[in-house]
Structures are given as structure tokens and as C-alpha cells.
Design a protein around this motif. Sequence first.
Motif, PDB file in Angstrom:
ATOM      1  N   LEU A 168      -1.993   1.879   5.333  1.00  0.00           N
ATOM      2  CA  LEU A 168      -1.366   3.075   5.885  1.00  0.00           C
ATOM      3  C   LEU A 168      -2.289   4.277   5.672  1.00  0.00           C
ATOM      4  N   ALA A 169      -2.341   5.171   6.670  1.00  0.00           N
ATOM      5  CA  ALA A 169      -3.157   6.390   6.517  1.00  0.00           C
ATOM      6  C   ALA A 169      -2.625   7.464   7.446  1.00  0.00           C
ATOM      7  N   PHE A 170      -2.493   8.700   6.937  1.00  0.00           N
ATOM      8  CA  PHE A 170      -2.040   9.829   7.746  1.00  0.00           C
ATOM      9  C   PHE A 170      -3.224  10.528   8.404  1.00  0.00           C
ATOM     10  N   GLU A 171      -3.023  10.922   9.659  1.00  0.00           N
ATOM     11  CA  GLU A 171      -4.006  11.721  10.394  1.00  0.00           C
ATOM     12  C   GLU A 171      -3.685  13.189  10.157  1.00  0.00           C
ATOM     13  N   LYS A 172      -4.645  13.904   9.600  1.00  0.00           N
ATOM     14  CA  LYS A 172      -4.380  15.246   9.090  1.00  0.00           C
ATOM     15  C   LYS A 172      -3.934  16.232  10.163  1.00  0.00           C
ATOM     16  N   SER A 173      -4.578  16.246  11.328  1.00  0.00           N
ATOM     17  CA  SER A 173      -4.316  17.283  12.329  1.00  0.00           C
ATOM     18  C   SER A 173      -2.978  17.111  13.030  1.00  0.00           C
ATOM     19  N   THR A 174      -2.487  15.879  13.138  1.00  0.00           N
ATOM     20  CA  THR A 174      -1.241  15.624  13.875  1.00  0.00           C
ATOM     21  C   THR A 174      -0.070  15.236  12.978  1.00  0.00           C
ATOM     22  N   ILE A 229      -8.927   7.050   7.598  1.00  0.00           N
ATOM     23  CA  ILE A 229      -9.189   7.976   8.695  1.00  0.00           C
ATOM     24  C   ILE A 229     -10.126   9.075   8.226  1.00  0.00           C
ATOM     25  N   ASP A 230     -11.074   9.429   9.081  1.00  0.00           N
ATOM     26  CA  ASP A 230     -11.944  10.565   8.813  1.00  0.00           C
ATOM     27  C   ASP A 230     -11.177  11.842   9.146  1.00  0.00           C
ATOM     28  N   PRO A 231     -10.855  12.686   8.148  1.00  0.00           N
ATOM     29  CA  PRO A 231     -10.045  13.882   8.409  1.00  0.00           C
ATOM     30  C   PRO A 231     -10.762  14.914   9.283  1.00  0.00           C
ATOM     31  N   ARG A 232     -12.078  14.811   9.391  1.00  0.00           N
ATOM     32  CA  ARG A 232     -12.840  15.771  10.195  1.00  0.00           C
ATOM     33  C   ARG A 232     -12.846  15.413  11.677  1.00  0.00           C
ATOM     34  N   THR A 233     -12.851  14.117  11.986  1.00  0.00           N
ATOM     35  CA  THR A 233     -12.989  13.684  13.372  1.00  0.00           C
ATOM     36  C   THR A 233     -11.776  12.932  13.899  1.00  0.00           C
ATOM     37  N   GLY A 234     -10.920  12.443  12.996  1.00  0.00           N
ATOM     38  CA  GLY A 234      -9.787  11.623  13.416  1.00  0.00           C
ATOM     39  C   GLY A 234     -10.156  10.178  13.698  1.00  0.00           C
ATOM     40  N   VAL A 235     -11.422   9.806  13.510  1.00  0.00           N
ATOM     41  CA  VAL A 235     -11.855   8.429  13.731  1.00  0.00           C
ATOM     42  C   VAL A 235     -11.190   7.512  12.706  1.00  0.00           C
ATOM     43  N   VAL A 236     -10.737   6.357  13.178  1.00  0.00           N
ATOM     44  CA  VAL A 236      -9.990   5.411  12.345  1.00  0.00           C
ATOM     45  C   VAL A 236     -10.882   4.210  12.033  1.00  0.00           C
ATOM     46  N   TYR A 237     -10.994   3.876  10.766  1.00  0.00           N
ATOM     47  CA  TYR A 237     -11.733   2.691  10.328  1.00  0.00           C
ATOM     48  C   TYR A 237     -10.731   1.666   9.804  1.00  0.00           C
ATOM     49  N   PHE A 238     -10.932   0.408  10.175  1.00  0.00           N
ATOM     50  CA  PHE A 238      -9.972  -0.613   9.751  1.00  0.00           C
ATOM     51  C   PHE A 238     -10.649  -1.972   9.647  1.00  0.00           C
ATOM     52  N   THR A 239      -9.965  -2.904   9.005  1.00  0.00           N
ATOM     53  CA  THR A 239     -10.497  -4.258   8.840  1.00  0.00           C
ATOM     54  C   THR A 239      -9.611  -5.272   9.540  1.00  0.00           C
ATOM     55  N   ASP A 240     -10.252  -6.309  10.032  1.00  0.00           N
ATOM     56  CA  ASP A 240      -9.577  -7.495  10.567  1.00  0.00           C
ATOM     57  C   ASP A 240     -10.049  -8.648   9.692  1.00  0.00           C
ATOM     58  N   SER A 241      -9.161  -9.167   8.857  1.00  0.00           N
ATOM     59  CA  SER A 241      -9.582 -10.059   7.776  1.00  0.00           C
ATOM     60  C   SER A 241     -10.070 -11.423   8.245  1.00  0.00           C
ATOM     61  N   SER A 242      -9.610 -11.874   9.403  1.00  0.00           N
ATOM     62  CA  SER A 242     -10.039 -13.173   9.922  1.00  0.00           C
ATOM     63  C   SER A 242      -9.683 -13.270  11.394  1.00  0.00           C
ATOM     64  N   SER A 273       0.838  -1.193   0.000  1.00  0.00           N
ATOM     65  CA  SER A 273       0.000   0.000   0.000  1.00  0.00           C
ATOM     66  C   SER A 273       0.874   1.244   0.000  1.00  0.00           C
ATOM     67  N   PHE A 274       0.333   2.337  -0.532  1.00  0.00           N
ATOM     68  CA  PHE A 274       1.087   3.605  -0.598  1.00  0.00           C
ATOM     69  C   PHE A 274       0.269   4.723   0.040  1.00  0.00           C
ATOM     70  N   VAL A 275       0.987   5.700   0.592  1.00  0.00           N
ATOM     71  CA  VAL A 275       0.339   6.886   1.119  1.00  0.00           C
ATOM     72  C   VAL A 275       1.309   8.054   1.029  1.00  0.00           C
ATOM     73  N   PHE A 276       0.789   9.233   0.710  1.00  0.00           N
ATOM     74  CA  PHE A 276       1.584  10.462   0.688  1.00  0.00           C
ATOM     75  C   PHE A 276       1.234  11.279   1.923  1.00  0.00           C
ATOM     76  N   ASP A 277       2.226  11.992   2.484  1.00  0.00           N
ATOM     77  CA  ASP A 277       1.925  12.827   3.644  1.00  0.00           C
ATOM     78  C   ASP A 277       1.268  14.127   3.173  1.00  0.00           C
ATOM     79  N   PHE A 278       0.911  14.986   4.124  1.00  0.00           N
ATOM     80  CA  PHE A 278       0.135  16.173   3.774  1.00  0.00           C
ATOM     81  C   PHE A 278       0.991  17.283   3.178  1.00  0.00           C
ATOM     82  N   SER A 279       2.305  17.052   3.101  1.00  0.00           N
ATOM     83  CA  SER A 279       3.185  17.961   2.368  1.00  0.00           C
ATOM     84  C   SER A 279       3.376  17.498   0.933  1.00  0.00           C
TER      85      SER A 279
END
Length: 378
Positions: A114-120, A162-175, A53-59
Motif C-alpha cells: 500500500l502507498a499513498f500518492e501525496k498530491s491526490t 511512489i515517488d512523491p515528486r513525480t507520482g511515478v509508481v514502482y512495484f514488484t511482480d513476484s512471479s 503491510s501498513f500505511v498512514f495517510d498524509f494527515s
Amino acid sequence: MMKLLFVVAISFALFISLNDFLNERPKHGDSMLTVHFPDFRLIPTTGASGPESFVFDFSGDGPYTGLSDGRIVKWLANESRWIDFAVTTPTREGCEGPHEHQRTEHVCGRPLGLAFEKSTGDLYIADAYMGLLKVGPEGGLANQILPRELEESLRFTNGVDIDPRTGVVYFTDSSTVYQRRNYIGVMMSGDKTGRLMKYDPNTKQVTTLLTNLAFPNGVLLSQNGDYLLVAETATSRILRYWLNDTWTSSTPKPSQNYEVFADQLPGFPDNIKRSPRGGIWVGLNTKHTKLTKFAMSSAWLGRAALGLPVDWMKVHSVWAKFKGNGMAVRLSEGSGVISEIFEGRNGNKWISISEVEENDGTLWVGSVNTPFAGMYKL
């Protein structure tokens, strides 16, 4: 005698698959564009493989990706090289270097989503073995936010958003039965113990949103935050889970809190990422063939196969290298219709594709099986 008949049946299906590799196109979608890539840049991931998986930071820096030895690395575009950014376990002895990392990943960690949290600027990491973790903008050793030892243990943490408005994290557990190093068992056994989950960093509460899922994988929050898209790998479909109670005439409330968003995909879906051009990219780990359809035709068949003295993970690895057939599709976020196909043809086939991340006119292509990332300029 039964085992002999079963082996004969598998051999017959394999023969059929070798002679008819199902080069059919997906049949739905008005606009179809197949991307051929003879001039495709491969970027080696030094010392390990599987940039899933890939993710870019907020810069806009990156991308960052997780590797088979438990490291998360960052791409320095100006220097055209990867640098170490973070690790998911403090135990690193025997983790790095040339060896079969699948045998040590339960100790060394295997970062997937991978996911960046916007506020922190914190990077959240779904590690298949270590649970949900995060690391600060400077990197280093990631801290466990949700360890494996919950009331219902995390056994195969996979996708994250991640929800950028609330910081709530959603994730999966495959099994809750199989770990990542035995993921073929999830597929073959008909396992439906996967979960879609939510972590609220403000309350520290963990909530299970959906259960009885067949290999839930990538997860993506909609742009307005009213639903989640979840890849259900074993059923080759994308589910839409509604998060709010606001319904209109154009989006009537379903009979339950989730519905099928896209069905009968031409392969097994992995990660889901939004395209800046509109719609969503879905990596398809393996395109369907008659062999995969035969193998997935019934749970009892898969369970019987698992009872044989066969290393199915190794069989799958050899098969993937021999008949590499990963692809990706871009779906309309409104209707789930396929609008674009990305795949290699002829000598440019990919073993598998776990993700396509589109950024600044470039497609970054990931795979759990390759010692490189792909980069394709649109």
C-alpha cells in the motif's frame, strides 16, 4: 524408492531443525539491540487475518492495512477499532466471514503493498491477483490501473512505493508462474521470473526495470529518489537498483544498474519501510533454520519435493504455527549493516513478520499469518 529416500531426507532435516533452531545472532553490525516484548499489544483484525503491510495517510491517520478477505481497513485510534475503507473487487459474495480465505483470495482479492500518492491522496494498492489499483481518499471500490492482462500478465503483484515528486509508481511482480496462494512453489522451485516494474501515471506507460528476480517482494524508494531497494525473498538479500546517472567518487557507478545492498540476511525478507530514526526496517517472514537452509540448498531438491503428493502450503502453515520465528531487522540505509533486531523471545515468538512500520514512536508489526496486528511502544 526415490520418493521414499526423499521423504527420509526431509524427515532427517526436520529432526535436525527441531533440535537446533539456530538461535545465533546476525554476525554483522557494530550496534545491536534486541527488542523483547512481554507487554506487546495485539490488535485483532475482525473477520479476516493477515495484516501484511501498513500505511498512514498524509494527515497522519491510520494505519491502513489489507486483509485476507480482500478488504482494506483503517485504524481509528480515538475509538480503538478498525473500519472498512476499501475493497479490491466488486464481487464480495462468499468473501467475508469465517472460512479459509486462501481458497477464495483469487476471486476476492488479496491486497498486499500500500502507498499513498501525496498530491491526490489516492491510495495505490498492489493486489496479488487484481494487479495495481487505486482508490480515492474516501475509499470504496478500488479501480484497476494495471490489470493482470498486460502483454506479460501480472500474476503476483506484491510491493509498491511512489515517488512523491513525480507520482511515478514502482512495484514488484513476484512471479509470472506462481500465484500468491502457491508462494511456497516460488521458493522451492528456484523460480526466477519475478520483476521490478514502473508505472508512470502521466504517460500511462509501464516499464520493466529488472527481470530474472527470485521472489521480489517489498520495494522502497530512497529519500533523494536516486535508487530503489528491493527485497529478493528467495535469496535472502536486498538489491539496490540505481535510477539516475549521477555518480561520485564515494558512490562509483556499478558495472550494472543494480547491486547487492544487503546479503545473507538471517531470514527471508518481506517488506521494506523507512525508520524515522534513520535506516530501514526489513520484515523477515521466517528466520533461517537448518531446515530452511536444507530446503533452499538446491532448486532440483525443491522441484522434486513439489512433485510429491504433499500440500506444501499446508505444511508451511503448520510449521510456522508450531515454530513461529518471524523477526525484523533495521539496516543502515547507507551501508546495509544491521543496527537493530526486533523479535519475540520465549513465549512471545511471532509466526512470521511481514513488516515493521515505525510511526510516532510506535512499531506496527504485520504478518500474513496472524488474525491481529502488533503494536509496540518504543
